[in-house]
Motif scaffolding. Structure first.
Motif, short mmCIF file in Angstrom:
data_model
loop_
_atom_site.label_atom_id
_atom_site.label_comp_id
_atom_site.label_asym_id
_atom_site.label_seq_id
_atom_site.Cartn_x
_atom_site.Cartn_y
_atom_site.Cartn_z
N ASN A 175 43.19 51.88 -4.18
CA ASN A 175 42.01 52.49 -4.41
C ASN A 175 40.86 51.74 -4.63
OD1 ASN A 175 43.56 54.95 -4.10
ND2 ASN A 175 43.88 54.87 -6.47
N PRO A 176 39.63 51.96 -3.85
CA PRO A 176 38.45 51.11 -4.24
C PRO A 176 37.77 51.44 -5.42
CG PRO A 176 37.97 52.94 -2.67
CD PRO A 176 39.38 53.21 -2.85
N MET A 177 37.18 50.60 -6.11
CA MET A 177 36.36 50.53 -7.33
C MET A 177 35.11 51.11 -6.61
SD MET A 177 36.74 47.07 -9.10
CE MET A 177 35.64 47.62 -10.61
N SER A 178 34.53 52.29 -7.40
CA SER A 178 33.32 53.07 -7.16
C SER A 178 32.37 52.25 -7.77
CB SER A 178 33.20 54.51 -7.72
OG SER A 178 33.53 54.38 -8.97
N ALA A 179 30.92 52.54 -7.66
CA ALA A 179 29.72 51.77 -7.95
C ALA A 179 29.93 52.43 -9.67
CB ALA A 179 28.60 52.44 -7.52
N GLY A 180 30.25 53.35 -10.20
CA GLY A 180 30.59 53.71 -11.39
C GLY A 180 31.53 52.88 -12.11
N ASP A 181 32.73 52.66 -11.53
CA ASP A 181 33.56 51.76 -11.97
C ASP A 181 33.12 50.31 -12.23
OD1 ASP A 181 35.79 53.72 -11.97
OD2 ASP A 181 36.24 53.15 -9.79
N MET A 182 32.46 49.74 -11.43
CA MET A 182 31.95 48.60 -11.56
C MET A 182 30.80 48.36 -12.52
SD MET A 182 31.74 47.01 -7.63
CE MET A 182 33.03 46.86 -6.69
N LYS A 211 29.36 46.56 -18.05
CA LYS A 211 29.14 46.91 -19.40
C LYS A 211 29.90 46.62 -20.56
CE LYS A 211 25.05 49.22 -19.60
NZ LYS A 211 24.21 49.16 -20.34
N ARG A 212 31.41 46.68 -20.28
CA ARG A 212 32.41 46.37 -20.99
C ARG A 212 32.26 44.55 -21.30
NH1 ARG A 212 35.46 49.87 -18.08
NH2 ARG A 212 36.39 48.05 -16.91
N ARG A 213 32.06 44.08 -20.09
CA ARG A 213 32.09 42.49 -20.12
C ARG A 213 31.01 42.14 -20.86
NH1 ARG A 213 37.16 40.75 -19.01
NH2 ARG A 213 37.99 41.30 -17.02
N MET A 214 29.86 42.74 -20.70
CA MET A 214 28.71 42.30 -21.41
C MET A 214 28.89 42.62 -22.82
SD MET A 214 25.33 43.54 -19.08
CE MET A 214 25.02 42.48 -17.66
N LYS A 215 29.45 43.60 -23.43
CA LYS A 215 29.69 44.00 -24.51
C LYS A 215 30.74 43.01 -25.22
CE LYS A 215 31.42 47.33 -27.70
NZ LYS A 215 32.28 49.13 -27.97
N ASP A 216 31.64 42.48 -24.64
CA ASP A 216 32.61 41.61 -24.89
C ASP A 216 32.13 40.30 -25.23
OD1 ASP A 216 34.66 43.55 -24.80
OD2 ASP A 216 35.57 42.89 -22.91
N ALA A 217 30.96 39.76 -24.35
CA ALA A 217 30.29 38.83 -24.41
C ALA A 217 29.31 38.63 -25.56
CB ALA A 217 29.60 38.28 -23.28
N GLY A 218 28.98 39.74 -26.34
CA GLY A 218 27.98 39.81 -27.24
C GLY A 218 26.61 39.89 -26.78
N LEU A 219 26.36 40.76 -25.47
CA LEU A 219 25.15 40.58 -24.88
C LEU A 219 24.30 42.03 -25.44
CD1 LEU A 219 25.73 39.00 -21.28
CD2 LEU A 219 24.91 38.15 -23.45
N PRO A 220 23.19 42.03 -25.05
CA PRO A 220 22.56 43.39 -25.71
C PRO A 220 23.05 44.54 -24.69
CG PRO A 220 20.88 41.45 -25.44
CD PRO A 220 22.22 41.09 -24.91
#
Length: 322
Positions: free
Chosen positions: A243-250, A255-264
């Motif tokens: 199944n393709p990733m949707s724009a919402g999935d991406m 957002k998850r990756r940014m949170k894990d990296a400690g970004l705003p």
């Protein structure tokens, strides 16, 4: 003579999905509705936004016991004044109402467009609202990704595409396997973007390796050309689905990756677009070239992404001597 008793109009079952005022106004109004919503508007997001705006206004008119021919400029203006919307949203609603009533005039449902003379809210945009992710933050994000498995490789490739092509997340989500191809002397990505635009953007060498590593790890290097380039996973198994990733999935992934990296938390996938445009302009790249990369029809739109001259620094406000 006693006055004739009026029989209330009954709306047919087939018309119940229509706004009540449209269904009551007859076949010309129904044709105008379908022509405008389904014929004139080809972008599904615009169609959904305009249909919502028009339905809400027509419900407002129905509550006032109005019929389509009796809707006045006062009704439109008062309706907009009552809505607790941002100026940009009010402009969208007025645009939807105005264009729809133009269609009603064309189809001889009404004589005059009541929204034609209604002035919109003054809105002058000199800078976009999308927050910028700094170069240091973008590098920190890329370095924080665990690329020991296919999911990390996939996410790195997605984020790198947004950084190195300034593509919108929706355009990245629409990529297929044949959207990434070799021209002999360089690899390219072909994006399908807003307004039906199709754009080919060369791929820099590090991005080429990011995408290639993901394809090899996912076993999709020689997948069918019509298959999605980026696929979802089965929960936390780190196994790709078909199944393709949707724009919402991406967007949620970023957002998850940014949170894990400690970004705003206020940063978003669109922040990459702002940073890429600002970075290129800061290096003296001509506005026209940056505009072409961003896929903007008007250079004024590109300037909205430029954060070079419009920053108010903390050092400046600290100097206020009050």
């Amino acid at each position: 003579m006693p006055q004739a008793r009026q029989t209330p109009m009954v709306v047919a079952a087939s018309d119940r999905s229509l706004p009540i005022l449209i269904a009551k106004a007859g076949s010309s109004a129904r044709f105008a509705w379908e022509e405008f919503i389904y014929g004139k508007i080809r972008n599904r997001h615009t169609r959904a936004a305009y249909e919502h705006a028009i339905r809400k206004f027509l419900s407002h008119c129905e509550a006032l016991n109005k019929e389509l021919p009796t809707v006045s400029p006062r009704d439109v203006g008062c309706y907009l004044d009552e809505q607790d919307y941002a100026p940009a949203t009010k402009k969208l609603h007025l645009s939807a109402i105005r264009h729809f009533f133009d269609t009603l005039v064309t189809r001889h449902v009404i004589l005059l467009n009541p929204a034609h003379s209604v002035r919109g809210v003054r809105l002058q945009v000199v800078e976009g609202k999308t927050p910028e992710i700094t170069v240091a933050q973008a590098r920190k994000l890329m370095q924080s990704l665990d690329t020991s498995h296919v999911v990390g490789l996939r996410d790195r490739a997605i984020i790198a595409i947004m950084i190195y092509t300034a593509a919108r997340v929706g355009a990245v989500a629409s990529l297929r396997r044949d959207s990434f191809y070799d021209l002999g002397d360089q690899h390219c990505l072909r994006f399908s973007e807003k307004g039906g635009k199709s754009r080919e953007i060369p791929v820099r060498h590090d991005l080429q390796h990011f995408i290639g590593d993901y394809l090899v790890a996912g076993g999709t290097e020689y997948a069918d050309k019509s298959k999605p380039l980026f696929r979802t996973t089965i929960r936390k198994t780190k196994k790709l689905t078909q199944n393709p990733m949707s724009a919402g999935d991406m967007a949620r992934m970023v957002k998850r990756r940014m949170k894990d990296a400690g970004l705003p938390p206020r940063l978003s996938p669109h922040s990459f677009r702002v940073t890429t445009i600002t970075d290129l302009l800061s290096q003296g790249v001509p506005l026209e070239d940056v505009q072409n990369l961003a896929g903007h029809a008007d250079p004024r739109t590109t300037r909205l992404y430029d954060r070079r001259q419009r920053r108010v620094t903390r050092n400046l406000v600290e100097r206020i001597s009050i």
